[in-house]
Enzyme design. Structure first.
Site, mmCIF file in Angstrom:
data_model
loop_
_atom_site.group_PDB
_atom_site.id
_atom_site.type_symbol
_atom_site.label_atom_id
_atom_site.label_comp_id
_atom_site.label_asym_id
_atom_site.label_seq_id
_atom_site.Cartn_x
_atom_site.Cartn_y
_atom_site.Cartn_z
ATOM 1 N N ASP A 1 1.026 -1.110 0.060
ATOM 2 C CA ASP A 1 0.274 0.021 -0.084
ATOM 3 C C ASP A 1 0.525 1.127 -0.199
ATOM 4 O O ASP A 1 0.459 2.270 0.419
ATOM 5 C CB ASP A 1 -0.939 -0.266 1.394
ATOM 6 C CG ASP A 1 -2.194 -0.672 0.947
ATOM 7 O OD1 ASP A 1 -2.549 -1.141 -0.496
ATOM 8 O OD2 ASP A 1 -3.063 -1.135 2.536
ATOM 9 N N HIS B 1 -8.847 5.568 -0.594
ATOM 10 C CA HIS B 1 -9.867 5.239 -1.825
ATOM 11 C C HIS B 1 -10.404 6.316 -1.889
ATOM 12 O O HIS B 1 -10.936 6.879 -3.382
ATOM 13 C CB HIS B 1 -10.839 3.176 -1.364
ATOM 14 C CG HIS B 1 -10.101 2.910 -1.360
ATOM 15 N ND1 HIS B 1 -9.346 1.599 -2.106
ATOM 16 C CD2 HIS B 1 -9.920 1.792 -0.153
ATOM 17 C CE1 HIS B 1 -8.740 0.800 -1.877
ATOM 18 N NE2 HIS B 1 -9.075 0.921 -0.507
ATOM 19 N N HIS C 1 -3.986 2.718 -6.802
ATOM 20 C CA HIS C 1 -2.651 2.438 -6.112
ATOM 21 C C HIS C 1 -1.333 1.857 -6.049
ATOM 22 O O HIS C 1 -0.896 2.276 -5.442
ATOM 23 C CB HIS C 1 -3.845 2.903 -4.549
ATOM 24 C CG HIS C 1 -3.921 1.595 -4.179
ATOM 25 N ND1 HIS C 1 -5.414 1.489 -4.366
ATOM 26 C CD2 HIS C 1 -3.555 0.517 -3.639
ATOM 27 C CE1 HIS C 1 -5.892 0.308 -4.145
ATOM 28 N NE2 HIS C 1 -4.531 -0.470 -3.384
ATOM 29 N N ASP D 1 -4.044 -9.254 2.554
ATOM 30 C CA ASP D 1 -4.067 -8.678 3.025
ATOM 31 C C ASP D 1 -5.977 -8.009 2.900
ATOM 32 O O ASP D 1 -6.396 -7.095 4.304
ATOM 33 C CB ASP D 1 -4.480 -7.573 1.254
ATOM 34 C CG ASP D 1 -5.037 -5.715 1.312
ATOM 35 O OD1 ASP D 1 -4.949 -5.127 2.457
ATOM 36 O OD2 ASP D 1 -5.313 -5.344 0.168
ATOM 37 N N TYR E 1 -7.239 -6.257 7.446
ATOM 38 C CA TYR E 1 -8.056 -5.069 6.628
ATOM 39 C C TYR E 1 -9.370 -5.735 7.712
ATOM 40 O O TYR E 1 -9.727 -4.191 8.183
ATOM 41 C CB TYR E 1 -7.975 -4.231 5.294
ATOM 42 C CG TYR E 1 -9.064 -4.361 4.260
ATOM 43 C CD1 TYR E 1 -10.428 -4.457 4.780
ATOM 44 C CD2 TYR E 1 -8.688 -5.262 3.086
ATOM 45 C CE1 TYR E 1 -11.086 -5.338 3.544
ATOM 46 C CE2 TYR E 1 -9.627 -5.679 2.252
ATOM 47 C CZ TYR E 1 -10.982 -5.658 2.491
ATOM 48 O OH TYR E 1 -11.563 -6.156 1.754
#
Length: 546
Positions: free
Chosen positions: A101, A109, A128, A189, A193
């Site tokens: 990231d 976002h 990104h 990931d 999160y």
């Protein structure tokens, strides 16, 4: 006799994974301005304005993903030595998780999903993920980090999840499912999160990510999971859906996001910070602090931006005047017909009783926002569990997809839906915009719809005798059944209905402001009389007289 040694690993105390440790080589990447920048980029962006606990940043998320990536790779190395996973492979996977990231812009976002497409419409599709590779390349070059060119390419391919980009993808394709899994969406990931975001906003979900990692097994070149954990896999995807529905797309969060984008678009004309996305050394300084930098300006050109920032700070937000959840397959139809322009047209031409005509002439498309959000479990309308391969202890080297009866018969027919939210930037237009929007909404032509309620009717049962048993058929996951999925009502939501002449905010907010004004008025009425003394002052005065 060997001497005792002191561990040379650095240990981080993490609220989700407890103690996370990294060796000096990994820390050489952490201790760079490129990685430290992530301390100033909120993981959930504007959600922090709605959920005060959502103050976590991309920095700690990346530490967690790197930790889980190493854990997954080490588990596969120890449980399946035949795979030939070496320590250098584990280091690449760990580094990919850590740096995946690096390229997130301010407010995560919001930057790449809403601002950049509007600020730079002619720019090639910027993401990104591409920025993460750009920042990784610059970080390695700028600080001369000890990593081979081959491993640099491996790490970038692991970040993207594209195994065809390097040689390692041909020999060990399963490694590319650890950090960014394009095949079925199960990766570390997502493990981090979901756990971290739930922890931050106070959502108590008991999903054992460690259990899933320890049940992972490579079969036919892909990572599979024990069938007894199929329900845990489903809960993982359902948690993703719930976070999008309740947290990420919260009505107030979306309102502030649109206000923030308006601020950035105004400021971009003069500050040109969007042009930094391809310049690593300047992108390094793009963080959430950008809002404060805009607010600090004194130029006349940025006065409108500062005004919107003041509205955010005083909670004078854009107002959601209506919302509706529609069927996934109708997204294109509704998105084409429900636009700010069509709502303004309805306000001017339709017969809308109770509307103040003076407002109609002032209403423009710029006053209206139509937000259309996809909410799904991770794989669109399809059942995400149907794309995961499972094994059993009895057959540990054979994998196949789970069937519906292996998981649950209570799962939905469709795993995605569309949320339409309509906002007005000025509260004086609330009643007018809602009335016009509802006129447009009920006028949208739905294919094959014959009435206000479009219902899928189940096929009538056969006529065989009750004593005749029906053959049992195992229904694969992700295949729609013949059972009815319910109905989609085209009528607007009663709960969100406003009076046609509504020009104010919610009753609770108005009541609190009215109470505040009444208190201020009472003080103004008594200005000719001194305020009553506090009890402590009266006692002190009595003591002096004695």
């Amino acid at each position: 006799m060997t001497e005792d040694s002191i561990p040379d690993k650095r240990i981080f105390k993490d609220p989700v994974h407890d103690y996370v440790e990294y060796d000096p080589w990994i820390c050489s990447f952490i201790d760079t301005p490129h990685f430290q920048r992530l301390r100033y980029v909120k993981q959930l962006g504007i959600s922090y304005y709605v959920f005060p606990g959502a103050s976590h940043n991309r920095f700690e998320h990346c530490l967690g993903v790197g930790h889980l990536a190493r854990m997954m790779a080490q588990h596969l190395q120890k449980s399946q030595p035949s795979l030939g996973i070496k320590d250098e492979h584990i280091r690449c996977v760990e580094l990919a998780g850590l740096c995946h990231d690096l390229g997130h812009g301010p407010w995560s976002h919001v930057w790449d999903g809403h601002f950049i497409p509007k600020a730079l419409p002619n720019h090639p599709q910027w993401t990104h993920e591409k920025a993460s590779e750009m920042m990784f390349d610059d970080m390695v070059k700028e600080y001369r980090l000890k990593i081979t060119p081959e491993d640099v390419e491996n790490v970038k391919a692991l970040i993207s999840g594209k195994k065809e980009r390097c040689k390692l993808g041909k020999t060990m394709p399963f490694l590319f499912e650890i950090v960014a899994n394009d095949r079925n969406g199960i990766d570390v990931d997502k493990f981090d999160y979901i756990a971290r975001d739930c922890h931050a906003v106070g959502e108590r979900r008991n999903i054992s990510m460690t259990r899933l990692i320890h049940s992972a097994r490579v079969i036919d070149g892909q990572i599979c999971y024990d069938i007894k954990n199929a329900n845990t896999v489903y809960e993982l995807f359902f948690s993703r859906f719930s976070l999008h529905k309740d947290i990420y797309n919260h009505k107030t969060t979306r309102a502030i996001e649109y206000m923030l984008v308006d601020v950035l678009l105004i400021a971009q004309k003069h500050m040109k910070f969007a042009d930094y996305i391809d310049i690593p050394r300047k992108y390094l300084h793009l963080t959430d602090d950008l809002l404060n930098r805009i607010d600090m300006t004194e130029s006349k050109e940025l006065a409108p931006a500062r005004k919107i920032i003041h509205r955010i700070q005083t909670r004078d937000l854009y107002r959601r005047i209506d919302h509706k959840i529609i069927d996934w397959d109708l997204k294109g139809v509704y998105q084409a017909h429900i636009t700010p322009e069509s709502i303004v047209h309805a306000a001017r031409t339709a017969d809308l009783p109770g509307i103040e005509q003076d407002l109609v002439s002032e209403l423009t498309a710029d006053h209206i926002i139509v937000d259309v959000s996809k909410m799904h479990h991770g794989r669109g309308v399809d059942n995400p569990v149907s794309q995961v391969m499972f094994y059993s202890k009895r057959y540990p080297n054979v994998c196949q997809r789970a069937e519906k009866e292996d998981v649950s018969l209570l799962m939905p027919e469709k795993f995605g839906e569309i949320l339409i939210q309509v906002y007005t930037k000025e509260e004086r237009f609330m009643g007018l915009v809602q009335a016009a929007y509802r006129h447009v909404f009920t006028s949208v032509p739905i294919p094959d719809a014959q009435s206000e309620t479009a219902t899928i009717v189940a096929t009538p049962p056969g006529t065989e005798a009750p004593s005749t048993p029906r053959p049992l058929a195992r229904t694969p996951l992700g295949v729609p059944s013949a059972q009815p999925s319910g109905s989609f009502r085209r009528t607007p939501s009663w709960f969100a209905t406003l009076p046609p002449d509504c020009q104010s905010r919610s009753p609770s907010t108005m009541a609190s402001r009215s109470l505040k004004r009444s208190r201020e008025a009472s003080v103004e009425l008594d200005i000719d009389h001194s305020p009553p003394k506090r009890k402590s002052l009266r006692l002190a005065a009595a003591g002096t007289t004695k």
